[in-house]
Design a protein around this motif. Sequence first.
Motif, mmCIF file in Angstrom:
data_model
loop_
_atom_site.group_PDB
_atom_site.id
_atom_site.type_symbol
_atom_site.label_atom_id
_atom_site.label_comp_id
_atom_site.label_asym_id
_atom_site.label_seq_id
_atom_site.Cartn_x
_atom_site.Cartn_y
_atom_site.Cartn_z
ATOM 1 N N MET A 147 -25.599 -7.942 19.717
ATOM 2 C CA MET A 147 -24.377 -8.098 18.922
ATOM 3 C C MET A 147 -23.227 -7.292 19.523
ATOM 4 O O MET A 147 -22.078 -7.748 19.554
ATOM 5 N N ASP A 148 -23.546 -6.094 20.001
ATOM 6 C CA ASP A 148 -22.508 -5.258 20.623
ATOM 7 C C ASP A 148 -21.897 -5.949 21.833
ATOM 8 O O ASP A 148 -20.677 -5.889 22.049
ATOM 9 N N GLN A 149 -22.742 -6.609 22.622
ATOM 10 C CA GLN A 149 -22.235 -7.326 23.789
ATOM 11 C C GLN A 149 -21.284 -8.447 23.371
ATOM 12 O O GLN A 149 -20.209 -8.623 23.967
ATOM 13 N N GLU A 150 -21.669 -9.196 22.356
ATOM 14 C CA GLU A 150 -20.814 -10.305 21.920
ATOM 15 C C GLU A 150 -19.524 -9.802 21.289
ATOM 16 O O GLU A 150 -18.455 -10.375 21.498
ATOM 17 N N ILE A 151 -19.618 -8.726 20.519
ATOM 18 C CA ILE A 151 -18.415 -8.176 19.893
ATOM 19 C C ILE A 151 -17.443 -7.671 20.953
ATOM 20 O O ILE A 151 -16.220 -7.869 20.839
ATOM 21 N N GLU A 152 -17.977 -7.041 21.987
ATOM 22 C CA GLU A 152 -17.116 -6.564 23.068
ATOM 23 C C GLU A 152 -16.404 -7.727 23.754
ATOM 24 O O GLU A 152 -15.197 -7.663 24.041
ATOM 25 N N ALA A 153 -17.162 -8.810 24.015
ATOM 26 C CA ALA A 153 -16.563 -9.979 24.648
ATOM 27 C C ALA A 153 -15.526 -10.629 23.733
ATOM 28 O O ALA A 153 -14.453 -11.051 24.184
ATOM 29 N N ARG A 154 -15.820 -10.682 22.436
ATOM 30 C CA ARG A 154 -14.885 -11.283 21.477
ATOM 31 C C ARG A 154 -13.614 -10.452 21.368
ATOM 32 O O ARG A 154 -12.507 -11.004 21.290
ATOM 33 N N PHE A 155 -13.757 -9.133 21.386
ATOM 34 C CA PHE A 155 -12.569 -8.278 21.305
ATOM 35 C C PHE A 155 -11.687 -8.478 22.534
ATOM 36 O O PHE A 155 -10.457 -8.496 22.437
ATOM 37 N N HIS A 156 -12.317 -8.652 23.679
ATOM 38 C CA HIS A 156 -11.548 -8.915 24.896
ATOM 39 C C HIS A 156 -10.767 -10.219 24.744
ATOM 40 O O HIS A 156 -9.594 -10.302 25.148
ATOM 41 N N GLU A 157 -11.399 -11.233 24.171
ATOM 42 C CA GLU A 157 -10.710 -12.508 23.934
ATOM 43 C C GLU A 157 -9.543 -12.341 22.964
ATOM 44 O O GLU A 157 -8.449 -12.879 23.190
ATOM 45 N N LEU A 158 -9.770 -11.611 21.892
ATOM 46 C CA LEU A 158 -8.729 -11.432 20.882
ATOM 47 C C LEU A 158 -7.549 -10.632 21.415
ATOM 48 O O LEU A 158 -6.412 -10.803 20.959
ATOM 49 N N GLU A 159 -7.816 -9.744 22.380
ATOM 50 C CA GLU A 159 -6.756 -8.914 22.963
ATOM 51 C C GLU A 159 -5.919 -9.646 24.007
ATOM 52 O O GLU A 159 -4.819 -9.194 24.337
ATOM 53 N N GLN A 160 -6.431 -10.741 24.534
ATOM 54 C CA GLN A 160 -5.753 -11.412 25.645
ATOM 55 C C GLN A 160 -4.313 -11.836 25.328
ATOM 56 O O GLN A 160 -3.422 -11.625 26.162
#
Length: 283
Positions: A147-160
Amino acid sequence: MLFIIGIIVVFGSVGWGFVLSHGQLAALWQPFEILIIMGAAAGAYLIANPLRLIRESAKLMPQVVFGSKVDKSMCLDLLALIHDILNKSRREGMMAIELDVENPNSSAIFARYPNILSNQPLALFIADYFRIITSGNLASHELEALMDQEIEARFHELEQPANALSKVADALPGFGIVAAVLGIVITMGSIGGDPAIIGKHVAAALVGTFMGVLFSYGLVGPISIRMKKIAEDEIKLYDAAKASIVASMNGLAPQLAIEFGRKSLFTHGRPTFDEVDSKVRNR
């Protein structure tokens, strides 16, 4: 509303201060300078970013203007949704929620919370991990790491979108200089002519530099910061879902599990214990 007030304060303060200093406000109206600066900035933005990211940035603008959609009501819905899923699996067994997590859009549980269902990435995040729990035998720490891996990837997407717009804000003073240099080129062609005409050309060139800096630090930069805060608010929903699901895997009852999720939320949008308790009891 604060967005509109902020724009009025920024541009009103600059313009009014200029007028009080005996400046002529009409002298700041240089549409061709604005065209050069904003057109070049928009073109650079199109060159640098894929269409997907441009669309996501446009979709964020209503939240920039009117406020983030992540509020106390959405946080309550998230916790209540997870409570309902956990409660059903506790009463009827994990396989009882299989249909709900296989297709959240047709699930009666998810249908109770349209705020969550309208946020498809978040709804799928919740459904996917309950699906993993029902179909596998992962330990809680293994699931948490995933879950931590996916949340990190999702946060990167949201920050773009915020990061992309921040680059434009950084470039705007440079485009202002471009407009100013072009104005000086025009001015040099008028050397020897009427001093009043030369003065107007010089003023227009200086306005180019002024506009580039003002748009950068007074408009585009603050919008990018606001977009980043929206991303931070949304990712907290994922953190709350993760904390609740992991707590339930460690053997806690649904009411206690969602308390872990509640504590993961920012305090400015966090519902109280009584509000969450009232929400889940009324279901």
